[in-house]
Enzyme design. Sequence first.
Site, PDB file in Angstrom:
ATOM      1  N   HIS A 127       0.837  -1.205   0.000  1.00 39.42           N
ATOM      2  CA  HIS A 127       0.000   0.000   0.000  1.00 39.42           C
ATOM      3  C   HIS A 127       0.873   1.258   0.000  1.00 39.42           C
ATOM      4  O   HIS A 127       0.591   2.220  -0.715  1.00 39.42           O
ATOM      5  CB  HIS A 127      -0.927   0.007   1.215  1.00 39.42           C
ATOM      6  CG  HIS A 127      -2.114  -0.890   1.073  1.00 39.42           C
ATOM      7  ND1 HIS A 127      -2.007  -2.258   1.139  1.00 39.42           N
ATOM      8  CD2 HIS A 127      -3.429  -0.611   0.859  1.00 39.42           C
ATOM      9  CE1 HIS A 127      -3.217  -2.793   0.982  1.00 39.42           C
ATOM     10  NE2 HIS A 127      -4.087  -1.818   0.807  1.00 39.42           N
ATOM     11  N   HIS A 169       1.511  -3.593   9.363  1.00 44.47           N
ATOM     12  CA  HIS A 169       2.937  -3.518   9.051  1.00 44.47           C
ATOM     13  C   HIS A 169       3.711  -2.893  10.196  1.00 44.47           C
ATOM     14  O   HIS A 169       3.160  -2.152  11.015  1.00 44.47           O
ATOM     15  CB  HIS A 169       3.175  -2.668   7.798  1.00 44.47           C
ATOM     16  CG  HIS A 169       2.623  -3.251   6.542  1.00 44.47           C
ATOM     17  ND1 HIS A 169       3.267  -4.236   5.822  1.00 44.47           N
ATOM     18  CD2 HIS A 169       1.478  -2.984   5.864  1.00 44.47           C
ATOM     19  CE1 HIS A 169       2.543  -4.551   4.764  1.00 44.47           C
ATOM     20  NE2 HIS A 169       1.454  -3.811   4.773  1.00 44.47           N
TER      21      HIS A 169
END
Length: 217
Positions: A127, A169
Amino acid sequence: MEMPGIVTEEKRQVPKMLQKILRYDVQVTKKFVELALKTSPLRSLRNHAKLLEVSCHGIVWLAGWLSFIWLFNNKELYQIQVNMLIALILDIVVIAVIKAFVRRRRPVPMNKLMELGPDKYSFPSGHASRATLIAFILMYQDPVSIIFYPPLFAWVTSVALSRVLLERHYILDVLSGMGIGILEGLIMCLVWFSQSTSSSILASLSDEKRDGGEFHV
């Protein structure tokens, strides 16, 4: 001994220096999320994290861009249509290859009920790379008006922060993803297809015949 953020299924030998960096990354990320949840603006950003996740999802962008190419047949758009499509495919391939090689596990959410998703690998953030790449192209390769720069910067920053706040993440994953996005943007600078080449590519991908630069049946 199993360490957070490191795959140990196949007894991979991780260099000691890298182990220290990864441990520090885990500690800093956890501390950041804990502090962020006590801060109103960042806590609010986490509430919108799912929307930001969708706004930069690879499948959403790829399908949406193909639809954009299909619906808007304008020769002035051919160049950005073709080059952005190639950039999106490049990003998906690069991130998939790196994730398959590195195989770093995603963080274990503090909220055990949070959904992890089908992709179990964390490094790097796709992303973050995709958002950075898209902004890079729109600002430097096919420049949009300068009035769109602040929204683009805000979107990239929000996407990057949301990946950490949503506990998808670690911080290093996101920073690396943004770095990869910039490198991909630089690669696109080198292979950027001209208007005529882009028109030819679209023509070859279409069942329609071209006449004077426009498509017709």
